[in-house]
Write an enzyme that holds these catalytic residues in place. Structure first.
Site, PDB file in Angstrom:
ATOM      1  N   THR A 137      -2.916   1.507  -4.284  1.00 27.18           N
ATOM      2  CA  THR A 137      -3.241   2.703  -3.521  1.00 27.18           C
ATOM      3  C   THR A 137      -4.645   3.198  -3.833  1.00 27.18           C
ATOM      4  O   THR A 137      -5.071   3.208  -4.984  1.00 27.18           O
ATOM      5  CB  THR A 137      -2.194   3.817  -3.771  1.00 27.18           C
ATOM      6  OG1 THR A 137      -2.553   4.965  -3.006  1.00 27.18           O
ATOM      7  CG2 THR A 137      -2.058   4.168  -5.229  1.00 27.18           C
ATOM      8  N   ASN A 138      -5.344   3.574  -2.794  1.00 28.33           N
ATOM      9  CA  ASN A 138      -6.655   4.184  -2.929  1.00 28.33           C
ATOM     10  C   ASN A 138      -6.435   5.687  -3.063  1.00 28.33           C
ATOM     11  O   ASN A 138      -5.830   6.296  -2.200  1.00 28.33           O
ATOM     12  CB  ASN A 138      -7.509   3.870  -1.699  1.00 28.33           C
ATOM     13  CG  ASN A 138      -8.879   4.494  -1.772  1.00 28.33           C
ATOM     14  OD1 ASN A 138      -9.293   4.972  -2.825  1.00 28.33           O
ATOM     15  ND2 ASN A 138      -9.580   4.508  -0.670  1.00 28.33           N
ATOM     16  N   GLN A 139      -6.915   6.274  -4.135  1.00 26.14           N
ATOM     17  CA  GLN A 139      -6.734   7.701  -4.383  1.00 26.14           C
ATOM     18  C   GLN A 139      -8.086   8.393  -4.529  1.00 26.14           C
ATOM     19  O   GLN A 139      -8.422   8.965  -5.566  1.00 26.14           O
ATOM     20  CB  GLN A 139      -5.849   7.908  -5.618  1.00 26.14           C
ATOM     21  CG  GLN A 139      -4.434   7.427  -5.428  1.00 26.14           C
ATOM     22  CD  GLN A 139      -3.728   8.179  -4.313  1.00 26.14           C
ATOM     23  OE1 GLN A 139      -3.755   9.402  -4.274  1.00 26.14           O
ATOM     24  NE2 GLN A 139      -3.097   7.454  -3.409  1.00 26.14           N
TER      25      GLN A 139
ATOM     26  N   ASP B   2       0.873  -1.170   0.000  1.00 24.14           N
ATOM     27  CA  ASP B   2       0.000   0.000   0.000  1.00 24.14           C
ATOM     28  C   ASP B   2       0.911   1.222   0.000  1.00 24.14           C
ATOM     29  O   ASP B   2       1.951   1.225   0.651  1.00 24.14           O
ATOM     30  CB  ASP B   2      -0.884  -0.022   1.241  1.00 24.14           C
ATOM     31  CG  ASP B   2      -1.968   1.051   1.231  1.00 24.14           C
ATOM     32  OD1 ASP B   2      -2.144   1.738   0.202  1.00 24.14           O
ATOM     33  OD2 ASP B   2      -2.631   1.207   2.263  1.00 24.14           O
ATOM     34  N   ARG B   3       0.534   2.247  -0.729  1.00 19.79           N
ATOM     35  CA  ARG B   3       1.409   3.415  -0.814  1.00 19.79           C
ATOM     36  C   ARG B   3       1.393   4.218   0.488  1.00 19.79           C
ATOM     37  O   ARG B   3       2.386   4.272   1.199  1.00 19.79           O
ATOM     38  CB  ARG B   3       1.017   4.300  -2.001  1.00 19.79           C
ATOM     39  CG  ARG B   3       2.085   5.345  -2.312  1.00 19.79           C
ATOM     40  CD  ARG B   3       1.605   6.377  -3.280  1.00 19.79           C
ATOM     41  NE  ARG B   3       0.811   7.387  -2.571  1.00 19.79           N
ATOM     42  CZ  ARG B   3       0.331   8.477  -3.122  1.00 19.79           C
ATOM     43  NH1 ARG B   3       0.520   8.694  -4.406  1.00 19.79           N
ATOM     44  NH2 ARG B   3      -0.368   9.338  -2.418  1.00 19.79           N
ATOM     45  N   ASP B   4       0.250   4.851   0.773  1.00 20.88           N
ATOM     46  CA  ASP B   4       0.161   5.757   1.915  1.00 20.88           C
ATOM     47  C   ASP B   4       0.193   4.987   3.234  1.00 20.88           C
ATOM     48  O   ASP B   4      -0.660   4.151   3.495  1.00 20.88           O
ATOM     49  CB  ASP B   4      -1.115   6.601   1.817  1.00 20.88           C
ATOM     50  CG  ASP B   4      -1.146   7.435   0.544  1.00 20.88           C
ATOM     51  OD1 ASP B   4      -0.072   7.881   0.108  1.00 20.88           O
ATOM     52  OD2 ASP B   4      -2.237   7.635  -0.010  1.00 20.88           O
TER      53      ASP B   4
END
Length: 93
Positions: free
Chosen positions: A50-52, A8-10
């Site tokens: 990632t959820n953006q 996951d990115r963030d």
């Protein structure tokens, strides 16, 4: 058969400060490059997810996200790390 690690990115790659879409606001979490190098050495492919939802909320554009994604990918490459893919969800539920 390939093995993969989904990151996951963030909050995993970068400090989660909410709706980050500019490189000057992006801070890598300490040790993330070293950890990724260990995964690659162990034969894993690296995939970022990632959820953006900031895109759907109108806080930034998909192009803003893609620009940051290109910058982030270049930072990994500068460390000798290849990211196999980056997948994102631009929707807001």
């Amino acid at each position: 058969m390939s093995k993969a690690v989904f990151l996951d990115r963030d909050g995993v790659i970068n400090v989660d400060r909410g709706y980050v879409y500019r490189s000057e606001d992006f801070e890598f979490i300490g040790g993330v490059f070293d950890a990724c190098k260990l995964f690659v050495a162990a034969g894993y492919r690296l995939i970022v997810v990632t959820n953006q939802s900031g895109i759907a909320r109108g806080l930034y554009s998909e192009q803003d996200f893609q620009s940051l994604n290109q910058w982030m990918t270049a930072q990994f490459k500068a460390q000798g790390i290849h990211l196999d893919a980056v997948y994102f969800c631009p929707h807001h539920a």
